[in-house]
Design a protein around this motif. Sequence first.
Motif, PDB file in Angstrom:
ATOM      1  N   GLU A 109      -0.500   9.588  -8.946  1.00 16.62           N
ATOM      2  CA  GLU A 109      -0.317   8.601  -7.878  1.00 16.62           C
ATOM      3  C   GLU A 109      -1.035   9.040  -6.606  1.00 16.62           C
ATOM      4  O   GLU A 109      -1.695   8.241  -5.955  1.00 16.62           O
ATOM      5  CB  GLU A 109       1.175   8.407  -7.579  1.00 16.62           C
ATOM      6  N   PHE A 110      -0.896  10.306  -6.246  1.00 17.42           N
ATOM      7  CA  PHE A 110      -1.566  10.804  -5.045  1.00 17.42           C
ATOM      8  C   PHE A 110      -3.078  10.674  -5.189  1.00 17.42           C
ATOM      9  O   PHE A 110      -3.766  10.230  -4.268  1.00 17.42           O
ATOM     10  CB  PHE A 110      -1.186  12.253  -4.763  1.00 17.42           C
ATOM     11  N   MET A 111      -3.599  11.057  -6.343  1.00 16.97           N
ATOM     12  CA  MET A 111      -5.044  10.989  -6.555  1.00 16.97           C
ATOM     13  C   MET A 111      -5.548   9.549  -6.529  1.00 16.97           C
ATOM     14  O   MET A 111      -6.659   9.290  -6.078  1.00 16.97           O
ATOM     15  CB  MET A 111      -5.412  11.674  -7.869  1.00 16.97           C
ATOM     16  N   PHE A 162       3.110  13.934   0.596  1.00 18.98           N
ATOM     17  CA  PHE A 162       3.292  12.873  -0.393  1.00 18.98           C
ATOM     18  C   PHE A 162       4.456  13.207  -1.318  1.00 18.98           C
ATOM     19  O   PHE A 162       5.300  12.359  -1.597  1.00 18.98           O
ATOM     20  CB  PHE A 162       2.000  12.686  -1.190  1.00 18.98           C
ATOM     21  N   LEU A 163       4.506  14.455  -1.795  1.00 17.89           N
ATOM     22  CA  LEU A 163       5.612  14.861  -2.672  1.00 17.89           C
ATOM     23  C   LEU A 163       6.953  14.710  -1.956  1.00 17.89           C
ATOM     24  O   LEU A 163       7.933  14.266  -2.562  1.00 17.89           O
ATOM     25  CB  LEU A 163       5.430  16.304  -3.143  1.00 17.89           C
ATOM     26  N   GLY A 168      11.886  11.605  -2.018  1.00 20.97           N
ATOM     27  CA  GLY A 168      13.018  11.186  -1.198  1.00 20.97           C
ATOM     28  C   GLY A 168      13.525  12.273  -0.282  1.00 20.97           C
ATOM     29  O   GLY A 168      14.518  12.078   0.407  1.00 20.97           O
ATOM     30  N   ASN A 169      12.856  13.416  -0.226  1.00 17.31           N
ATOM     31  CA  ASN A 169      13.325  14.524   0.606  1.00 17.31           C
ATOM     32  C   ASN A 169      13.307  14.187   2.091  1.00 17.31           C
ATOM     33  O   ASN A 169      14.047  14.765   2.855  1.00 17.31           O
ATOM     34  CB  ASN A 169      12.458  15.774   0.390  1.00 17.31           C
ATOM     35  N   LYS A 170      12.464  13.281   2.499  1.00 17.95           N
ATOM     36  CA  LYS A 170      12.301  13.009   3.920  1.00 17.95           C
ATOM     37  C   LYS A 170      12.656  11.571   4.299  1.00 17.95           C
ATOM     38  O   LYS A 170      12.328  11.120   5.371  1.00 17.95           O
ATOM     39  CB  LYS A 170      10.848  13.274   4.353  1.00 17.95           C
ATOM     40  N   LEU A 171      13.300  10.853   3.401  1.00 14.46           N
ATOM     41  CA  LEU A 171      13.581   9.452   3.672  1.00 14.46           C
ATOM     42  C   LEU A 171      15.033   9.253   4.072  1.00 14.46           C
ATOM     43  O   LEU A 171      15.932   9.808   3.473  1.00 14.46           O
ATOM     44  CB  LEU A 171      13.290   8.597   2.434  1.00 14.46           C
ATOM     45  N   VAL A 181       9.018   2.360   0.277  1.00 12.64           N
ATOM     46  CA  VAL A 181       7.877   3.221   0.553  1.00 12.64           C
ATOM     47  C   VAL A 181       7.040   3.408  -0.714  1.00 12.64           C
ATOM     48  O   VAL A 181       5.813   3.359  -0.655  1.00 12.64           O
ATOM     49  CB  VAL A 181       8.325   4.576   1.145  1.00 12.64           C
ATOM     50  N   ASN A 182       7.673   3.601  -1.865  1.00 10.10           N
ATOM     51  CA  ASN A 182       6.923   3.733  -3.115  1.00 10.10           C
ATOM     52  C   ASN A 182       6.126   2.465  -3.388  1.00 10.10           C
ATOM     53  O   ASN A 182       5.001   2.518  -3.861  1.00 10.10           O
ATOM     54  CB  ASN A 182       7.841   4.042  -4.293  1.00 10.10           C
ATOM     55  N   SER A 183       6.713   1.305  -3.101  1.00  6.38           N
ATOM     56  CA  SER A 183       6.005   0.039  -3.273  1.00  6.38           C
ATOM     57  C   SER A 183       4.785  -0.017  -2.362  1.00  6.38           C
ATOM     58  O   SER A 183       3.707  -0.440  -2.772  1.00  6.38           O
ATOM     59  CB  SER A 183       6.953  -1.124  -2.971  1.00  6.38           C
TER      60      SER A 183
END
Length: 191
Positions: A109-111, A162-163, A168-171, A181-183
């Motif tokens: 996804e990041f790439m 991104f990770l 969800g660590n920062k949401l 956010v994923n959408s």
Amino acid sequence: MKSARRGGDEDMEVLDRMELDSLQKVFERLDRKNDGKVDKDEVTQQFEELGYRPRKITDYGNSEVEDIIWEVDEDCDGAIDWDNFVQMYIRCRRDRTGSEPKRLFNLVEFMIHDKDGSGSVNEDECMEILYHRYGKEAMQKMTDDIFKHDKDGDSVISFQEFLDIVSGNKLSGGAEKQSYVNSAMRTIAKA
């Protein structure tokens, strides 16, 4: 290498042509040996280029990259071929339970979002894509939601940032915010 157009009808229903093209570009970037498979050395090299240091030993006695390959490698040959790659992506996109392994999916996804291969997703790229899809108001809200997690304020999302976002660590706001956010990040990938 097998063509991205190949695949079952079910795959074609899940991924449109642009998604398959993006996925094929990522597969080709990962497949540095051009042998139609992605192995642990190729995944490790990609992680290193993104500034991510995978663990050398996990709870299972393997390296983190070996675990990642094992999670996706259906024929147990130590590498991920095109069919395994597409199936992993589809399974993770469909997963509503959180039970699918997502470590390779997160890298992919990041790439996809990192269109220029710079190792980051910049704010301008993000805003342009969102503006064309949703208009100015929605673009600004989505961009703000994504880039408020930019730890160093450089208007660029690194792989580690991104990770943090996708895990969800920062949401704040729970699963609904995570889904939003994923959408937004998937929208970037489709453009």
